[in-house]
Design an enzyme around this catalytic site. Structure first.
Site, PDB file in Angstrom:
ATOM      1  N   HIS A  95     -31.076   6.400  55.547  1.00 15.37           N
ATOM      2  CA  HIS A  95     -29.601   6.513  55.817  1.00 15.37           C
ATOM      3  C   HIS A  95     -29.136   5.234  55.638  1.00 15.37           C
ATOM      4  O   HIS A  95     -27.740   4.823  55.969  1.00 15.37           O
ATOM      5  CB  HIS A  95     -29.604   7.032  57.370  1.00 15.37           C
TER       6      HIS A  95
ATOM      7  N   THR B  40     -19.253  10.030  57.506  1.00 19.42           N
ATOM      8  CA  THR B  40     -18.758  11.459  57.568  1.00 19.42           C
ATOM      9  C   THR B  40     -17.482  11.379  58.384  1.00 19.42           C
ATOM     10  O   THR B  40     -16.714  12.523  58.281  1.00 19.42           O
ATOM     11  CB  THR B  40     -19.580  12.082  58.375  1.00 19.42           C
TER      12      THR B  40
ATOM     13  N   LYS C 177     -14.682   4.524  64.208  1.00 21.10           N
ATOM     14  CA  LYS C 177     -16.048   4.489  63.886  1.00 21.10           C
ATOM     15  C   LYS C 177     -16.752   3.554  64.828  1.00 21.10           C
ATOM     16  O   LYS C 177     -16.057   2.658  65.446  1.00 21.10           O
ATOM     17  CB  LYS C 177     -16.172   4.258  62.461  1.00 21.10           C
ATOM     18  N   ARG C 178     -18.130   3.561  64.608  1.00 23.87           N
ATOM     19  CA  ARG C 178     -18.859   2.224  65.489  1.00 23.87           C
ATOM     20  C   ARG C 178     -18.365   0.930  64.868  1.00 23.87           C
ATOM     21  O   ARG C 178     -17.883   0.673  63.665  1.00 23.87           O
ATOM     22  CB  ARG C 178     -20.317   2.362  65.198  1.00 23.87           C
TER      23      ARG C 178
ATOM     24  N   LYS D 176     -14.016  14.063  58.090  1.00 26.00           N
ATOM     25  CA  LYS D 176     -13.180  14.756  59.024  1.00 26.00           C
ATOM     26  C   LYS D 176     -11.569  14.547  58.977  1.00 26.00           C
ATOM     27  O   LYS D 176     -10.869  15.634  59.160  1.00 26.00           O
ATOM     28  CB  LYS D 176     -13.709  14.103  60.489  1.00 26.00           C
TER      29      LYS D 176
ATOM     30  N   LYS E  54     -18.485  -2.307  58.695  1.00 24.99           N
ATOM     31  CA  LYS E  54     -17.341  -1.409  58.405  1.00 24.99           C
ATOM     32  C   LYS E  54     -15.905  -2.275  58.251  1.00 24.99           C
ATOM     33  O   LYS E  54     -14.863  -1.529  58.229  1.00 24.99           O
ATOM     34  CB  LYS E  54     -17.361  -0.486  59.698  1.00 24.99           C
TER      35      LYS E  54
END
Ligand code: PLP
Length: 822
Positions: free
Chosen positions: A360, A656, A548-549, A660, A554
């Protein structure tokens, strides 16, 4: 779709009322909302239970191969609404409740999220379970029943506060304790070996250990529109003996207390780190605990109908969700050799046909490397086995690459006093997969190059997916009904059917209907924001969302820096032509991740200044949604216009969240990273806005030791301005130094860490340009509507149904089992 259960409204209504009496000795109108939720949930369970029994009867009868999806995390969210959806009884139950004067949304809101996961990895596991049941594949999820799941996030004075998530406080109506499947799991002590005189075999016995009893709780996983109900099996820990306080034997007393504490601690809490290895002893205990119990159970289940463990792989396969459950390799070897009497070579043959591994991440800080001392002390027998696996593997490397010491250094399982779990998983697994095309390519060409060269046949890609049952059918009922009205409902189990929407993307009426639904969903989110944040947001502004986290890679920081920049531009030029924009953030930071928590504070302080500046006429609003999780996520995805997917290229394995948003008609504003690459491929580059360095460019800079952000600082006045605002008190007048660490992280090398590790300043201009493009594109309302409708129409590939079919045909080789009901 043919309804498979005959739902009787009157019977169901009576059942709810009966449950109120049985559970609370009350009539339904005397129950509070939580009690009504419990009563409804038990009634839904009553529909599920016969299917659940029938499913497992059929699996035994057909004696089929089963996949055990082993994961430290299952981010399930709420069960009630999803179960009603998958039973195809949502609307009927909604009507029954309405007749009882009950609002279904109020009932659903009573259920705490099952937040047994951090983010993407845990949610992937949950989506996979939904798809496996819907596609009629025999599967178990194997995990841990954490007493406290992911912490609840409260924002106080702009800071994140972590509050324990006591999700089991009111009981979990769907779970069933399985006392008959108890297993002992042993820790510590030493290994005594002796020669068995009768058989001549060397025997190994763990002595002087501490142990706990693993007890499983089963949760139903309901397939959509069929009779399949699979099982998520999560393990609780109980002490071996409820110990006797009056014991006079001091030795026993000490041991009893230790075992009591071990049981208490082991399942107490989920570690809140996403993509980060912390090396904690208790974490390794959690891993071995649920893996050992799951493997013991799987072998026992097999032995019920089979006597030759050398063929175990014909009936079960273990998929490892990241390296977290990798001790399964050694645990299976231990059971096969020490308990079932197989020779090493026989056990190895079985193990290497049974275990498969999903990678991952390529980020070094996430790789699990256990210190030898800790690993061997906690799991002495497991360690012996890993040592022997390593010894044989190193021999293999030597044979293949004679004299190449470098290969051994890079590939050995045990090296430099550490056990490298990824190396163990790759060496023993029969499959190694990445989670998006780009990610798998980077694994093969860079991160795992040596392994790929030695065993290319193991490597494969399985691009992640999401379940449309939760993230469209349940989360966005208006759009779901509209789609079904246009093209029928086959998309619910066959997402590529959404292509049938293509003829509507140029149809003006359809465009208007589509955008009206988006607007209604924005009103729903605006209401949520008003209730939770007290902020008024305009549903006619662009909803620009990054949820998101919180992680540096990110790049929430890039987003908020751009907001600060845009605010400056607007102040300089108040008549600037721009569509009002609502920037929406939602993110939990790991409790010990300082710079991430400081970024949350920065977002909230910037929000405070901007939202209270009347001079900009509400053209920019900034909202931080507290406690982002699956249940409020469903509301957020449905309402988004812009999907922020702005990770540093090469760092996000798949993502992911991006899928969505696409499925709900948002435009992706993103880098060419993870599955964004495939999203662009499906929807066309003209229907997304792409910016920033490519993964090749990022990797090239990294190999050169980074780049010089001071050059940008010196030459770009607007960038210099926003960076200076981090340290001049504009957003923290009471403490101008508050954001100094963020400033430094962007501009200075610090103890082996490169300045601007995540290329935020390098990508800034390109990002600002992309944001301008969003504004321009949105002005053309027909063009925008067409683009976001094309996003929905082309989202078919990103169903987890597709992902699961690929796992089944390339890796697991399962057979579908149709469950009949009498
Ligand atoms: C989908 C999802 C994630 C993963 O989001 P990414 O943007 O891919 O990191 C995390 N948390 C929740 C609650 C989700 O539903």
């Amino acid at each position: 779709m043919v309804r498979t259960n005959t739902f009787n409204k009157e019977e169901f209504k009576k059942d709810i009322k009966d449950n109120c009496k049985l559970l609370y000795r009350k009539n339904i109108d005397e129950c509070d909302d939580q009690q009504k939720f419990q009563a409804v949930a038990y009634s839904v369970k009553n529909i599920i239970i016969d299917k659940w029994i029938a499913t497992h009867k059929e699996y035994e009868k057909q004696d089929v191969k089963i996949v055990c999806y082993m994961s430290m995390e299952f981010l399930m969210g709420r069960a009630l609404g999803n179960n009603m959806i998958n039973l195809m009884a949502y609307d009927e139950i909604k009507e029954v409740l309405a007749e009882l004067g009950i609002d279904i949304n109020v009932i659903e809101d009573q259920e705490p999220d099952a937040a047994l996961g951090n983010g993407g990895l845990g949610r992937l596991a949950a989506c996979f379970l939904d798809s496996l049941a819907t596609l009629e594949y025999p599967a178990y999820g194997c995990g841990i029943r954490y007493r406290y799941g992911m912490f609840k996030q409260e924002i106080k004075d702009g800071y994140q506060i972590e509050v324990p998530d006591n999700w089991l406080k009111d009981g979990n109506p769907f779970e069933i304790k399985r006392d008959e499947y108890r297993y002992e799991v042993k820790f510590g002590g030493y290994v005594r070996s002796y020669r068995d005189e009768k058989t001549g075999r060397d025997m190994f016995v763990q002595e002087d250990y501490r142990s706990v009893i693993a007890v499983p709780y089963d949760l139903p996983v309901v397939g959509y529109g069929n009779n399949t109900v699979n099982t998520l099996r999560i393990w609780d820990a109980e002490p071996v003996n409820t110990f006797n306080l009056n014991s006079f034997d001091k030795g026993d007393y000490q041991k009893a207390i230790e075992e009591e504490n071990l049981a208490k601690n082991i399942v107490e809490v989920l570690y809140p780190n996403d993509n980060h290895y912390a090396g904690k002893e208790l974490r390794l205990k959690q891993q071995y605990f649920f893996v050992s119990a799951s493997v013991q159970r799987a072998v026992d289940q097999y032995k019920k109908h089979h006597d030759d463990c050398r063929k175990l792989y014909e009936k079960v396969t273990f998929q490892l969700n990241d390296t977290h459950p990798t001790v399964a390799v050694a645990e299976l070897m231990r059971i096969l050799m020490d308990e079932e009497g197989l020779e090493w070579d026989e056990a190895w043959d079985v193990t290497t046909k049974t275990v498969a591994y999903t990678n991952h991440t390529i980020m070094s800080e996430a790789l699990e490397k256990w210190p030898l001392e800790l690993f061997s002390r906690l799991l002495p027998r497991i360690y012996q086995i890993v040592e022997e696996i390593n010894r044989r593997f190193v021999e293999e490397i030597k044979t293949k690459y004679p004299g190449d010491q470098e290969k051994i250094r890079k590939m050995a399982i045990i090296y430099d006093g550490q056990v490298k779990m990824a190396h163990l998983a790759i060496c023993a697994g029969y499959s190694v997969n990445g989670v998006a095309k780009l990610h798998t390519e980077i694994l093969e060409k860079q991160e795992l190059k040596d392994f790929y060269e030695m065993m290319p046949q193991k490597f494969n890609n399985k691009t992640n997916g999401i379940t449309q049952r939760r993230f469209l059918l349940h989360g966005n009922p208006l759009l779901s009904a509209w789609i079904t009205d246009k093209i029928g409902d086959a998309w619910v189990t066959d997402l590529p059917q959404l292509k049938k929407l293509l003829p509507y993307v140029d149809d003006e009426k359809a465009q208007q209907e589509f955008m009206q639904i988006k607007r209604k969903n924005k009103v729903r989110l605006a209401k949520y924001i008003k209730e939770h944040n007290g902020i008024d947001v305009d549903p006619d502004s662009i909803f620009d969302v990054q949820v998101k986290r919180l992680h540096e890679y990110k790049r929430q920081l890039l987003n908020i820096l751009h907001v600060m920049y845009l605010y400056n531009e607007l102040k300089k030029n108040p008549d600037m032509d721009m569509t009002p924009r609502t920037f929406i953030f939602g993110a939990k930071a790991a409790a010990g991740y300082r710079i991430a928590k400081l970024t949350i504070k920065l977002i909230n302080n910037v929000a405070d200044v901007i939202n209270n500046d009347a001079s900009i006429n509400g053209k920019i609003k900034v909202v931080f949604i507290e406690n982002y999780r699956v249940s409020n996520g469903e509301i957020i995805f449905a309402a988004a216009d812009v999907s922020e997917q702005i990770s540093t290229a090469s760092k996000e394995a798949s993502g992911t969240g991006n899928m969505k948003f696409m499925l709900n008609g948002a435009m992706t504003l993103g880098t060419m990273d993870g599955a964004n690459v495939e999203i662009v491929q499906e929807v066309g580059i003209e229907n997304a806005v792409i910016f920033g360095l490519s993964s090749d460019e990022v990797i090239r800079y990294e190999n050169e030791g980074g780049y010089d952000p001071m050059e940008i600082f010196n030459n770009d006045q607007a960038v210099r301005e926003i960076l200076t605002e981090l340290i001049n008190g504009k957003y923290s007048p009471e403490d101008p130094e508050m954001f100094r660490d963020i400033y430094n992280s962007l501009l200075s090398n610090q103890g082996g860490r490169r300045a601007d590790t995540y290329f935020i300043l390098k990508d800034f201009r390109s990002y600002a340009e992309a944001q301008k493009q969003i504004d321009a594109r949105y002005k053309n309302s027909a063009g925008w509507a067409k683009s976001v409708m094309l996003n929905v129409a082309n989202a078919g590939k990103f169903s987890s149904d597709r992902t699961i079919e690929e796992y089944v045909s390339d890796i697991w080789k399962l057979k579908k089992v149709h469950v009949p009901m009498n």
